[in-house]
Design a protein around this motif. Structure first.
Motif, PDB file in Angstrom:
ATOM      1  N   GLY A  18       0.809  -1.213   0.000  1.00  0.00           N
ATOM      2  CA  GLY A  18       0.000   0.000   0.000  1.00  0.00           C
ATOM      3  C   GLY A  18       0.839   1.258   0.000  1.00  0.00           C
ATOM      4  O   GLY A  18       0.521   2.235  -0.687  1.00  0.00           O
ATOM      5  N   ALA A  21       2.005   1.529  -3.525  1.00  0.00           N
ATOM      6  CA  ALA A  21       0.934   1.713  -4.507  1.00  0.00           C
ATOM      7  C   ALA A  21       0.424   3.146  -4.526  1.00  0.00           C
ATOM      8  O   ALA A  21       0.033   3.660  -5.577  1.00  0.00           O
ATOM      9  CB  ALA A  21      -0.216   0.752  -4.207  1.00  0.00           C
ATOM     10  N   SER A  22       0.438   3.814  -3.382  1.00  0.00           N
ATOM     11  CA  SER A  22      -0.105   5.166  -3.299  1.00  0.00           C
ATOM     12  C   SER A  22       0.634   6.167  -4.190  1.00  0.00           C
ATOM     13  O   SER A  22       0.008   6.839  -5.025  1.00  0.00           O
ATOM     14  CB  SER A  22      -0.106   5.642  -1.841  1.00  0.00           C
ATOM     15  OG  SER A  22      -0.603   6.960  -1.736  1.00  0.00           O
ATOM     16  N   THR A  25       0.019   5.376  -7.851  1.00  0.00           N
ATOM     17  CA  THR A  25      -1.323   5.782  -8.278  1.00  0.00           C
ATOM     18  C   THR A  25      -1.380   7.279  -8.522  1.00  0.00           C
ATOM     19  O   THR A  25      -2.003   7.745  -9.486  1.00  0.00           O
ATOM     20  CB  THR A  25      -2.368   5.382  -7.216  1.00  0.00           C
ATOM     21  OG1 THR A  25      -2.263   3.983  -6.961  1.00  0.00           O
ATOM     22  CG2 THR A  25      -3.776   5.705  -7.690  1.00  0.00           C
ATOM     23  N   THR A  52      -3.077   4.772   2.987  1.00  0.00           N
ATOM     24  CA  THR A  52      -3.258   3.618   2.104  1.00  0.00           C
ATOM     25  C   THR A  52      -2.614   2.374   2.697  1.00  0.00           C
ATOM     26  O   THR A  52      -3.207   1.285   2.697  1.00  0.00           O
ATOM     27  CB  THR A  52      -2.662   3.895   0.713  1.00  0.00           C
ATOM     28  OG1 THR A  52      -3.255   5.079   0.174  1.00  0.00           O
ATOM     29  CG2 THR A  52      -2.925   2.729  -0.231  1.00  0.00           C
ATOM     30  N   ALA A  77      -7.146   1.876  -2.251  1.00  0.00           N
ATOM     31  CA  ALA A  77      -6.202   2.730  -2.969  1.00  0.00           C
ATOM     32  C   ALA A  77      -6.914   3.892  -3.651  1.00  0.00           C
ATOM     33  O   ALA A  77      -6.476   5.051  -3.549  1.00  0.00           O
ATOM     34  CB  ALA A  77      -5.430   1.905  -3.997  1.00  0.00           C
TER      35      ALA A  77
END
Length: 217
Positions: A18, A21-22, A25, A52, A77
């Motif tokens: 997470g 991924a943040s 994104t 996240t 997310a």
């Protein structure tokens, strides 16, 4: 190593996912939607990554290493990013809401096929329609309180809640307004002169939905 002993390690691994991924994104959003002004400030990016990562940990503890988990990680997310955009720009971009709906449907369909849980998938579709129509009616009655972005967001949230159960749809939809009311009061007290219609409702919808997902069995 037993499954119970391995669960904290699994949650920690997905928490790290997470955190990574943040920012990824955010880069994808900045490139695909340049009209939003590019990447947010470093402090905002650190905050969104932390939130996240925390949500990934909690959702992993909730679902374990199951076919259902990827769909709800996607929800977390995009919930953080859409909440950020709603607070900063008072906007829930259609491409991101549509991505949440379409990709979420694909992941929930995969989960239903592997589980198998086809009744859950049908309930998810019904939940999306019901919550969307409920918000649409409220939006038409009180356009100053509910924006069309909130109405569109109700569809994917209803889908995610419906997959888990009818009680999730009921409480998730109801608590969205309760949390929204509390947040509006807090914002009005902190920022005098702001209009209630200017308070973003999307974060409250996400908070209520994810809270119900995590706490309601």
């Amino acid at each position: 190593m037993t499954a119970t002993a391995a669960q904290p390690l699994l949650a920690a691994a997905f928490g790290l996912l997470g955190l990574l991924a943040s920012p990824l994104t955010e880069v994808l959003i900045a490139r695909s939607l340049p009209r939003l002004g590019g990447l947010p400030s470093p402090i905002v990016r650190i905050t969104t990554a932390a939130v996240t990562g925390a949500l990934f940990v909690l959702l992993t503890l909730r679902f374990g290493f199951s076919p259902t988990l990827p769909a709800y990680l996607l929800l977390a997310a995009l919930a953080v990013q859409l909440s950020r955009l709603d607070v900063m720009h008072h906007l829930l971009p259609n491409p991101l809401v549509l991505a949440l709906l379409a990709a979420g449907l694909g992941l929930l369909t995969m989960s239903a096929a592997l589980a198998p849980d086809w009744s859950g998938l049908l309930r998810a579709a019904a939940g999306a329609v019901i919550l969307f129509l409920g918000y649409l009616i409220l939006g038409l009655i009180s356009p100053g309180g509910i924006g069309m972005g909130d109405v569109k967001l109700a569809a994917p949230l209803g889908m995610y809640l419906g997959y888990l159960g009818w009680s999730h749809v009921f409480y998730g939809g109801l608590l969205g307004f309760v949390v929204g009311g509390v947040m509006t009061v807090l914002v009005l007290r902190l920022k005098r002169g702001i209009k209630p219609s200017e308070v973003a409702h999307g974060p409250a919808m996400f908070a209520a939905a994810i809270g119900v997902v995590l706490l309601l069995a």
